[in-house]
Motif scaffolding. Sequence first.
Motif, PDB file in Angstrom:
ATOM      1  N   ALA A 279      47.543  35.673  53.216  1.00  0.00           N
ATOM      2  CA  ALA A 279      48.136  36.248  52.011  1.00  0.00           C
ATOM      3  C   ALA A 279      47.371  35.746  50.791  1.00  0.00           C
ATOM      4  CB  ALA A 279      49.613  35.873  51.891  1.00  0.00           C
ATOM      5  N   ALA A 280      47.508  36.461  49.690  1.00  0.00           N
ATOM      6  CA  ALA A 280      46.876  36.055  48.436  1.00  0.00           C
ATOM      7  C   ALA A 280      47.744  36.478  47.263  1.00  0.00           C
ATOM      8  CB  ALA A 280      45.479  36.647  48.308  1.00  0.00           C
ATOM      9  N   ILE A 281      47.565  35.765  46.144  1.00  0.00           N
ATOM     10  CA  ILE A 281      48.315  36.075  44.935  1.00  0.00           C
ATOM     11  C   ILE A 281      47.386  36.006  43.734  1.00  0.00           C
ATOM     12  CG2 ILE A 281      49.081  33.666  44.583  1.00  0.00           C
ATOM     13  CD1 ILE A 281      51.814  34.931  43.663  1.00  0.00           C
ATOM     14  N   SER A 282      47.575  36.938  42.837  1.00  0.00           N
ATOM     15  CA  SER A 282      46.734  37.018  41.644  1.00  0.00           C
ATOM     16  C   SER A 282      47.168  36.003  40.594  1.00  0.00           C
ATOM     17  CB  SER A 282      46.828  38.430  41.046  1.00  0.00           C
ATOM     18  OG  SER A 282      46.281  38.465  39.752  1.00  0.00           O
ATOM     19  N   TRP A 283      46.187  35.382  39.935  1.00  0.00           N
ATOM     20  CA  TRP A 283      46.514  34.448  38.871  1.00  0.00           C
ATOM     21  C   TRP A 283      47.037  35.179  37.651  1.00  0.00           C
ATOM     22  CZ3 TRP A 283      44.699  34.399  33.900  1.00  0.00           C
ATOM     23  CH2 TRP A 283      43.618  35.252  33.622  1.00  0.00           C
TER      24      TRP A 283
ATOM     25  N   TYR B   8      42.207  31.358  38.786  1.00  0.00           N
ATOM     26  CA  TYR B   8      41.711  31.774  40.091  1.00  0.00           C
ATOM     27  C   TYR B   8      42.819  32.413  40.930  1.00  0.00           C
ATOM     28  CZ  TYR B   8      38.005  28.360  38.999  1.00  0.00           C
ATOM     29  OH  TYR B   8      36.997  27.642  38.409  1.00  0.00           O
ATOM     30  N   ASN B   9      42.448  33.394  41.719  1.00  0.00           N
ATOM     31  CA  ASN B   9      43.376  33.907  42.722  1.00  0.00           C
ATOM     32  C   ASN B   9      43.474  32.887  43.858  1.00  0.00           C
ATOM     33  OD1 ASN B   9      43.579  36.315  41.251  1.00  0.00           O
ATOM     34  ND2 ASN B   9      41.866  37.231  42.353  1.00  0.00           N
ATOM     35  N   ILE B  10      44.660  32.738  44.393  1.00  0.00           N
ATOM     36  CA  ILE B  10      44.890  31.770  45.466  1.00  0.00           C
ATOM     37  C   ILE B  10      45.247  32.502  46.750  1.00  0.00           C
ATOM     38  CG2 ILE B  10      46.249  29.806  46.253  1.00  0.00           C
ATOM     39  CD1 ILE B  10      44.508  29.122  43.886  1.00  0.00           C
ATOM     40  N   GLY B  11      44.623  32.083  47.831  1.00  0.00           N
ATOM     41  CA  GLY B  11      44.907  32.695  49.124  1.00  0.00           C
ATOM     42  C   GLY B  11      45.314  31.667  50.155  1.00  0.00           C
ATOM     43  N   TRP B  12      45.998  32.147  51.167  1.00  0.00           N
ATOM     44  CA  TRP B  12      46.318  31.329  52.340  1.00  0.00           C
ATOM     45  C   TRP B  12      45.580  31.916  53.536  1.00  0.00           C
ATOM     46  CZ3 TRP B  12      48.844  26.779  52.656  1.00  0.00           C
ATOM     47  CH2 TRP B  12      49.677  26.399  51.590  1.00  0.00           C
TER      48      TRP B  12
ATOM     49  N   ASP C 130      48.579  38.530  37.221  1.00  0.00           N
ATOM     50  CA  ASP C 130      49.831  39.293  37.173  1.00  0.00           C
ATOM     51  C   ASP C 130      50.761  39.008  38.337  1.00  0.00           C
ATOM     52  OD1 ASP C 130      48.437  42.506  38.352  1.00  0.00           O
ATOM     53  OD2 ASP C 130      48.599  40.528  39.291  1.00  0.00           O
ATOM     54  N   GLY C 131      50.388  38.061  39.188  1.00  0.00           N
ATOM     55  CA  GLY C 131      51.265  37.703  40.296  1.00  0.00           C
ATOM     56  C   GLY C 131      51.313  38.726  41.413  1.00  0.00           C
ATOM     57  N   SER C 132      50.428  39.704  41.382  1.00  0.00           N
ATOM     58  CA  SER C 132      50.430  40.678  42.473  1.00  0.00           C
ATOM     59  C   SER C 132      50.034  39.984  43.766  1.00  0.00           C
ATOM     60  CB  SER C 132      49.483  41.835  42.170  1.00  0.00           C
ATOM     61  OG  SER C 132      48.165  41.359  41.954  1.00  0.00           O
TER      62      SER C 132
ATOM     63  N   ALA D 238      37.342  31.998  42.743  1.00  0.00           N
ATOM     64  CA  ALA D 238      37.020  31.702  41.349  1.00  0.00           C
ATOM     65  C   ALA D 238      36.715  32.948  40.525  1.00  0.00           C
ATOM     66  CB  ALA D 238      35.839  30.727  41.277  1.00  0.00           C
ATOM     67  N   SER D 239      36.460  34.074  41.169  1.00  0.00           N
ATOM     68  CA  SER D 239      36.212  35.272  40.388  1.00  0.00           C
ATOM     69  C   SER D 239      37.478  35.713  39.666  1.00  0.00           C
ATOM     70  CB  SER D 239      35.705  36.400  41.288  1.00  0.00           C
ATOM     71  OG  SER D 239      36.755  36.944  42.065  1.00  0.00           O
ATOM     72  N   GLY D 240      38.626  35.425  40.276  1.00  0.00           N
ATOM     73  CA  GLY D 240      39.898  35.789  39.669  1.00  0.00           C
ATOM     74  C   GLY D 240      40.076  37.270  39.429  1.00  0.00           C
ATOM     75  N   SER D 241      39.286  38.069  40.115  1.00  0.00           N
ATOM     76  CA  SER D 241      39.284  39.491  39.805  1.00  0.00           C
ATOM     77  C   SER D 241      40.156  40.282  40.773  1.00  0.00           C
ATOM     78  CB  SER D 241      37.849  40.015  39.850  1.00  0.00           C
ATOM     79  OG  SER D 241      37.291  39.823  41.138  1.00  0.00           O
ATOM     80  N   ALA D 242      40.413  41.498  40.408  1.00  0.00           N
ATOM     81  CA  ALA D 242      41.135  42.430  41.278  1.00  0.00           C
ATOM     82  C   ALA D 242      40.095  43.308  41.993  1.00  0.00           C
ATOM     83  CB  ALA D 242      42.091  43.281  40.468  1.00  0.00           C
ATOM     84  N   PRO D 243      40.391  43.795  43.181  1.00  0.00           N
ATOM     85  CA  PRO D 243      41.604  43.525  43.947  1.00  0.00           C
ATOM     86  C   PRO D 243      41.572  42.157  44.623  1.00  0.00           C
ATOM     87  CG  PRO D 243      40.128  44.869  45.248  1.00  0.00           C
ATOM     88  CD  PRO D 243      39.469  44.698  43.903  1.00  0.00           C
TER      89      PRO D 243
END
Length: 125
Positions: free
Chosen positions: A48-52, A31-35, A54-56, A99-104
């Motif tokens: 802010a958010a970070i990708s699960w 999952y992508n994690i956001g604050w 690639d760490g973008s 939970a989508s873990g998708s980009a963007p």
Amino acid sequence: VQLQASGGGLVQAGGSLRLSCAASRRAFTSYNIGWFRQAPGNEREFVAAISWSDGSTYYADSVKGRFTISRDSAKSTVYLQMNSLEAEDTAVYYCAADASGSAPLLAEIYEYDYWGQGTLVTVSS
């Protein structure tokens, strides 16, 4: 899915704090994690958010250049390093999982499926 935010406290303007979001392994690896943060009387807002995958990263304009989001795979923890804090940064800070873990990476509250409890950051001027 479990998310636990910690690290809040009282700091003077110009100071720094590092928040931690300990995530369950499933959340951290998929999952992508956001604050987000919510100041008294205000709506919750994206920080802010970070990708699960690639760490973008992605930041709100209000914190760009002052805050840094990062992750530690060994600890399944996402951090928010906050520097040059201002009184306007005073808020309860929440971490959340998309939970989508998708980009963007996403900035809308409704896009995040799981939320941790908040941690209070108070910046004195």
